[in-house]
Design a protein around this motif. Sequence first.
Motif, mmCIF file in Angstrom:
data_model
loop_
_atom_site.group_PDB
_atom_site.id
_atom_site.type_symbol
_atom_site.label_atom_id
_atom_site.label_comp_id
_atom_site.label_asym_id
_atom_site.label_seq_id
_atom_site.Cartn_x
_atom_site.Cartn_y
_atom_site.Cartn_z
ATOM 1 N N TYR A 12 88.004 18.757 25.545
ATOM 2 C CA TYR A 12 87.316 18.007 24.504
ATOM 3 C C TYR A 12 87.965 16.633 24.332
ATOM 4 O O TYR A 12 89.184 16.490 24.390
ATOM 5 N N ILE B 148 88.195 13.173 21.745
ATOM 6 C CA ILE B 148 88.006 12.809 20.332
ATOM 7 C C ILE B 148 88.192 11.312 20.155
ATOM 8 O O ILE B 148 89.103 10.702 20.721
ATOM 9 N N LEU C 175 90.422 21.668 15.983
ATOM 10 C CA LEU C 175 90.304 20.246 16.314
ATOM 11 C C LEU C 175 90.184 19.351 15.080
ATOM 12 O O LEU C 175 90.386 18.146 15.187
ATOM 13 N N ARG D 84 86.016 12.532 12.678
ATOM 14 C CA ARG D 84 86.209 12.688 14.124
ATOM 15 C C ARG D 84 84.867 12.873 14.829
ATOM 16 O O ARG D 84 84.031 13.656 14.392
ATOM 17 N N ILE E 42 83.614 14.304 18.261
ATOM 18 C CA ILE E 42 84.108 15.180 19.312
ATOM 19 C C ILE E 42 83.089 15.229 20.442
ATOM 20 O O ILE E 42 81.920 15.566 20.234
#
Length: 333
Positions: free
Chosen positions: A156, A158, A234, A248, A250
Amino acid sequence: MSKSGNYFYKYFTINQNLFNSLINNELHFSNPKNFNDPFDSLPRFKLCTDINKLENFYLFIQANINQKIDILKSLKEFEKKKLDFEHLLEVYLKVLEKFDESYYNEIGDFEHRLIEIFTFYNNIEYFQTAYKLNNTELQTKMYFDYTFLYVDIHKYGITCGSQTETCPVMWGHYGNNHAGICLKFEFYNSKNEQDICFSKDEKLEIVEVEYTNSPLDIFSYNKDELENLIFKILQTKCEKWAYEKEIRLINYSQGFLKINNKSIKQIIFGCKTTPKDRYSLCKLLACLGYRDYEMKIARIQPDSYELTIETMRLEHLAGSGVLIEELNVKKPF
């Protein structure tokens, strides 16, 4: 997963990285493990004294890694590396009679990490011996293995922003000591469709960071909770960072992602930016065809320790050699 509002503010230093971002219509999505907070995407967990809960967690990871057996067996030198890790575990658990991060933290290779996890979680004697030698380190390893399989393996990416454009600490940390800029991005269009990505096929997970000092009781979670814990991991940070009011974005990959430049609604200049920097950036945006954004500037107040955001005026470009006609924007001042 918590949802954010319709916008966030992202702070930049005025340098080549910012110019590349504007010219190429892109944002960079980083590996969260490279952030400046060592606990980022590794929220603390509650230590457990119940061996049954720990064994259930061990079996949960065993089931996950065994689902990947076809991938594992296709890896180069799978059988040899599996034997190597079996020997290494024998040395640590039976010869050295210790179990700590010097064992599991030195496995940097992605494929080798998968093989090591497979090896450890397919012999219950490793779990039992490790539990007796160092229960805390066993729990730490299992937690790291869990995050590797459910977060790291998916890679992932970010990109971070804030719900506020007036925090002096944010300007100081991320806006080059107030000499940088802040861009306001909107996520959704008038039809309430996510519109920040250039490609209509791309969608981002947009979440508010949750700040807490409470550790996760991860060893008490059931299978479904463990399967769906990814985004909580996360988006969780220590309360000490709460001043950031972080949002955030993502992405399901790391690196650069093309964005829709129409999602940029404000350019906010730091209170220490120079007239020349302001003019140069305004001219660059005009040359690139940016439209429909407001130009703002952060200002220091005489009677408080907060900033206010004001509409930028011609006087803020004084001394830069400005030619208004070059800016190619409608009524910018």
